[in-house]
Each structure stands twice: as C-alpha cells, then as structure tokens.
Design an enzyme around this catalytic site. Structure first.
Site, PDB file in Angstrom:
ATOM      1  N   LYS A 238       9.292  -3.914 -10.886  1.00 45.40           N
ATOM      2  CA  LYS A 238      10.163  -4.313  -9.770  1.00 45.40           C
ATOM      3  C   LYS A 238       9.979  -3.466  -8.514  1.00 45.40           C
ATOM      4  O   LYS A 238      10.932  -3.177  -7.799  1.00 45.40           O
ATOM      5  CB  LYS A 238      11.659  -4.288 -10.189  1.00 45.40           C
ATOM      6  N   THR A 242       3.534  -7.215  -8.391  1.00 44.50           N
ATOM      7  CA  THR A 242       2.908  -8.543  -8.451  1.00 44.50           C
ATOM      8  C   THR A 242       2.329  -8.908  -7.088  1.00 44.50           C
ATOM      9  O   THR A 242       1.231  -9.477  -6.993  1.00 44.50           O
ATOM     10  CB  THR A 242       3.928  -9.608  -8.889  1.00 44.50           C
TER      11      THR A 242
HETATM   12  N1  LIG Z   1       6.308  -5.465   0.021  1.00 47.19           N
HETATM   13  C1  LIG Z   1       7.401  -5.370  -0.734  1.00 47.19           C
HETATM   14  N2  LIG Z   1       8.307  -4.423  -0.517  1.00 47.19           N
HETATM   15  C2  LIG Z   1       9.385  -4.304  -1.295  1.00 47.19           C
HETATM   16  N3  LIG Z   1       9.659  -5.120  -2.314  1.00 47.19           N
HETATM   17  C3  LIG Z   1       8.774  -6.066  -2.586  1.00 47.19           C
HETATM   18  C4  LIG Z   1       7.618  -6.251  -1.814  1.00 47.19           C
HETATM   19  N4  LIG Z   1       6.940  -7.269  -2.336  1.00 47.19           N
HETATM   20  C5  LIG Z   1       7.655  -7.725  -3.376  1.00 47.19           C
HETATM   21  N5  LIG Z   1       8.762  -7.009  -3.500  1.00 47.19           N
HETATM   22  C6  LIG Z   1       9.827  -7.150  -4.495  1.00 47.19           C
HETATM   23  O1  LIG Z   1       9.371  -6.570  -5.718  1.00 47.19           O
HETATM   24  C7  LIG Z   1      10.059  -7.218  -6.759  1.00 47.19           C
HETATM   25  C8  LIG Z   1       9.077  -7.644  -7.793  1.00 47.19           C
HETATM   26  O2  LIG Z   1       8.423  -6.493  -8.253  1.00 47.19           O
HETATM   27  P1  LIG Z   1       7.271  -6.584  -9.307  1.00 47.19           P
HETATM   28  O3  LIG Z   1       6.298  -7.622  -8.905  1.00 47.19           O
HETATM   29  O4  LIG Z   1       6.752  -5.225  -9.478  1.00 47.19           O
HETATM   30  O5  LIG Z   1       8.045  -7.077 -10.595  1.00 47.19           O
HETATM   31  S1  LIG Z   1       7.494  -7.057 -12.104  1.00 47.19           S
HETATM   32  O6  LIG Z   1       7.739  -5.747 -12.596  1.00 47.19           O
HETATM   33  O7  LIG Z   1       6.083  -7.432 -12.100  1.00 47.19           O
HETATM   34  O8  LIG Z   1       8.353  -8.076 -12.780  1.00 47.19           O
HETATM   35  C9  LIG Z   1      10.806  -8.372  -6.169  1.00 47.19           C
HETATM   36  O9  LIG Z   1      12.131  -7.909  -6.035  1.00 47.19           O
HETATM   37  P2  LIG Z   1      13.421  -8.856  -6.239  1.00 47.19           P
HETATM   38  O10 LIG Z   1      13.417  -9.760  -5.066  1.00 47.19           O
HETATM   39  O11 LIG Z   1      14.577  -7.907  -6.267  1.00 47.19           O
HETATM   40  O12 LIG Z   1      13.203  -9.537  -7.552  1.00 47.19           O
HETATM   41  C10 LIG Z   1      10.129  -8.579  -4.856  1.00 47.19           C
HETATM   42  O13 LIG Z   1      10.992  -9.151  -3.889  1.00 47.19           O
END
Ligand SMILES: Nc1ncnc2c1ncn2[C@@H]1O[C@H](COP(=O)(O)OS(=O)(=O)O)[C@@H](OP(=O)(O)O)[C@H]1O
Length: 389
Positions: A238, A242
């Site tokens: 999170k 991804t």
């Molecule tokens: N650039 C950037 N900056 C900050 N946050 C971001 C960014 N890109 C993706 N996101 C948010 O990251 C969340 C998904 O994280 P992951 O892809 O690592 O999730 S997972 O662990 O693979 O399930 C997911 O958070 P949530 O919206 O709270 O679900 C994405 O919105």
C-alpha cells in the site's frame, strides 16, 4: 570375488554410466538409476539404505530438479551428500540442507581420488597421506565434524587398498590419541542426528549457480543464470508499488516476472514457503532474454518482502548485486490504506473492528484484533525493517 561376498555389502545408488545427471535426458537418467539398482537386486546386495549420490557431485547442489524427482520416485532416496554446499570450502564451512524431503549432508574429503591408487605414487609422496592421517587434515576433519561422511572410489579398494589402509589407520590413530567414541550408523540415522544437532541448517540457501565456477560447471546446459532479477521492489504494501511496477514495465528494457496464480500476481519467493520450491521454480517466472535483445533489466515486485525477517539473508545469498527499491509514505496513511484494502477483500477481522480499534489495540485486546493490528502496523515500522535489510 566381490559379488561372492555380496552379503557383506550394502548398495547405494550412483549412476550406471557414471555420467552426470544434468547432462542426461530425464528418461536416460531414470533408466540408468533402474539399471544400477537392478544390478544390486540381481546379486542379492542389500538395497535398503535410502542413500544415493550423483557422480561428480552434479545435480545435488546446485539442485537439478529431475534428479531429486527421480531419486524420490524410483529409489525412495531420503539422504544424499555433497562437498559443494554452500561451496567447496574447508570442512568446517560445509553445511547440510533438506530439499523436498531429501536430507543433504555435508561430505568430507579423505584425500583419495580416482588416480591416487598407489601408496608410493601418492602426490607429494606417501608421507603426505600418512601426515594427513596422523594429526593432519583427515584427523582434523574427524575431530571437527561430529557426523563424517567420506567417499572414495572402487579402485582404492583394489590396487594398494588405500581406502582400507587410510580409514583403518585413521580410526586407530583417533582411538589412540583421543577419547572420541567412534560409531557407524545408517545414512538415515546419521541424517536425523545431523539435523537434530544443526536444525538451523535445514532450510536450503539458494545461490546464483553462475557465481562459482564449480557450480556453473555442473549446472544443466539448457539453463541460464540470466533469468534472475537485477532489482527487487520490496514494498511495503500500500505504498504505490503496483503503480511503480506498471510504470517500470512500460520501459522497453525493463521486464518483470509472469504472474503467479498462487500468490495473486506477486511471486513472493523469498518470504514464505515458495522458497522451498527451489531455484528452477523461481527462475521459470522470468523471461529468457533473447540473444539480440540488448540489455534487459529484470525485476520482481513482492510488496511483503519488506517486513519479512527471512528475506534479507535469502535475497542477498541469491542476488548479492541486486538493487533494492522500497517506497515509503506516511506510516499512518499506509496503515489506513491497508486496513481499507483488507475490508474491500472481505477480511473478517477488519470488518469487525474499526480502524480506531486497530490503532488502539493492546495486550488485553482479543487475539484477532491484536493479530490484525500487527499485520496492519508492523510493515510501517520502517526503521526496524530497513535496519534488517
Ligand atoms: N504515486 C503515488 N503516491 C502515493 N500513493 C500512491 C501512488 N500511486 C498509488 N498510490 C496508492 O498506493 C496504494 C496501492 O499501493 P500498492 O500498489 O503498493 O498496494 S499493494 O500492496 O500492491 O496492494 C493505493 O492506495 P489506496 O488508494 O489507499 O488504496 C494507491 O492509491
């Protein structure tokens, strides 16, 4: 003459043609194993040792999957040995491991090889062998390894019978100068004893077979070491991993693994039981770079590597030069995102408790809530996990 006294021997599997298993087709390898065992059965040699070795160490480590498969299926092998794990190093540095139920014990060298069959032609003179027995390398090996496995060639039981001379002398010398109780046991008993003494060795440690010439020489010719990642995206969950994975994969020189059905896209090799599926299993997720493709960078993203305590050592052993990428954002935002993710996936505990409950849980809270709190907050302890990395 030997066959007349077959009741005094027990048989263990080797390879009928003495060819290295990784150079044979699976069918030929299996046929040779059968031929080898059938010979023993036909001559009433006891075959129930459940022990086997491969010629020239080949296939035991680095692991050649078809060898282990055939050992298990055709011969019921439970124990083997090698001098090659983790490398051909001095005896104290050799280790054992267990792979797919087969216990691999470290094997020691006794100084007798295919061409050292005559005492007066022993390399450096016969005194070299005598010195090894009388306080030198062989004696030191016996002293320093509570479970010793030696192997030498049939030719050393004929000719000058150096094998008998060497071991009888080593036993006499040890009994004369030490209080050690020497004892012989079946391979299974030795293996059980060994891993009771060294339980921390049970888990194998996979290394890049191409980083050691001796390993590379016994690595199957149809395999490459190019199917390993150059960098790892380790999470935590999170934090946008991804999104990063997607952007990186758009680059023509960057490729990732194919998806794993069992772990929802991510391979999750280094952190859990997938590690016990072996190196071939892991490498098969990665594309074989084409010869004319130019430089290709392979990577793997498994977001739970970040907080796993076993990942740093395992990843370092296999990918010592890999770059590590981690994404960090405010731990509280990350925790809240993770909590929502769990709810969206129907996780019972997160549906039962509010995020406030999760954040405030303490030792007197219900076990399910404490477990949820741990899973939610633990990856956010950045300093602790990065300290382990
Ligand atoms: N650039 C950037 N900056 C900050 N946050 C971001 C960014 N890109 C993706 N996101 C948010 O990251 C969340 C998904 O994280 P992951 O892809 O690592 O999730 S997972 O662990 O693979 O399930 C997911 O958070 P949530 O919206 O709270 O679900 C994405 O919105």
């Amino acid at each position: 003459m030997l066959l007349e006294r077959s009741s005094e021997f027990s048989w263990f599997g080797h390879m009928w043609s003495h060819a290295q298993p990784h150079q044979l087709t699976v069918a030929t390898m299996q046929a040779e194993m059968r031929q080898n065992r059938d010979f023993a059965v036909a001559h009433n040699i006891s075959t129930n040792t459940n022990y086997s070795v491969a010629p020239h160490h080949s296939g035991v480590y680095p692991v050649h999957e078809p060898l282990y498969e055939a050992w298990r299926k055709l011969l019921g092998i439970q124990v083997t040995s090698t001098e090659e794990y983790p490398h051909l190093r001095p005896v104290q540095a050799r280790r054992g491991f267990i792979y797919k139920g087969i216990k691999v014990l470290p094997r020691q060298l006794c100084g007798l090889f295919t061409h050292t069959v005559f005492l007066d032609q022993y390399p450096g003179g016969k005194q070299v062998l005598i010195n090894s027995i009388q306080g030198g390398e062989l004696f030191q090996t016996i002293l320093s390894t509570p479970v010793s496995i030696f192997m030498t060639h049939l030719s050393n039981y004929g000719n000058d019978r150096l094998a008998l001379y060497t071991f009888e002398s080593a036993v006499k010398f040890t009994q004369c100068w030490t209080n050690l109780q020497l004892k012989t046991e079946t391979p299974q008993m030795m293996a059980e004893r060994y891993f009771k003494m060294y339980p921390e060795e049970e888990d194998p440690v996979w290394q890049n077979p191409c980083n050691d010439k001796r390993h590379r020489d016994i690595w199957a010719p149809n395999k490459t070491c190019n199917r390993l990642p150059n960098f790892l995206v380790i999470g935590p969950q999170k934090t946008g991993t991804t999104a990063l994975y997607t952007f990186l994969s758009m680059h023509p020189s960057i490729m990732s693994n194919s998806n794993s059905d069992s772990t929802f896209e991510e391979v999750q090799f280094f952190n859990g039981n997938n590690y016990y599926r072996g190196l071939d299993w892991y490498m098969n997720f990665f594309p074989k770079p084409a010869a004319d493709a130019g430089p290709i960078y392979l990577f793997e993203k498994s977001a739970t590597y970040f907080e796993s305590e076993v990942v740093p050592a395992r990843a370092h052993a296999l990918l010592p030069n890999a770059k590590i990428i981690t994404l960090l954002l405010s731990p509280s935002r990350r925790a809240y995102s993770w909590y929502q993710h769990q709810r969206a996936h129907g996780d019972a505990a997160s549906l039962n408790y509010s995020f406030y409950d999760v954040a405030r849980a303490n030792v007197s809270s219900p076990r399910a809530l404490r477990s949820l709190q741990h899973r939610c907050l633990n990856p956010g302890l950045y300093a602790r996990h990065l300290g382990d990395t």
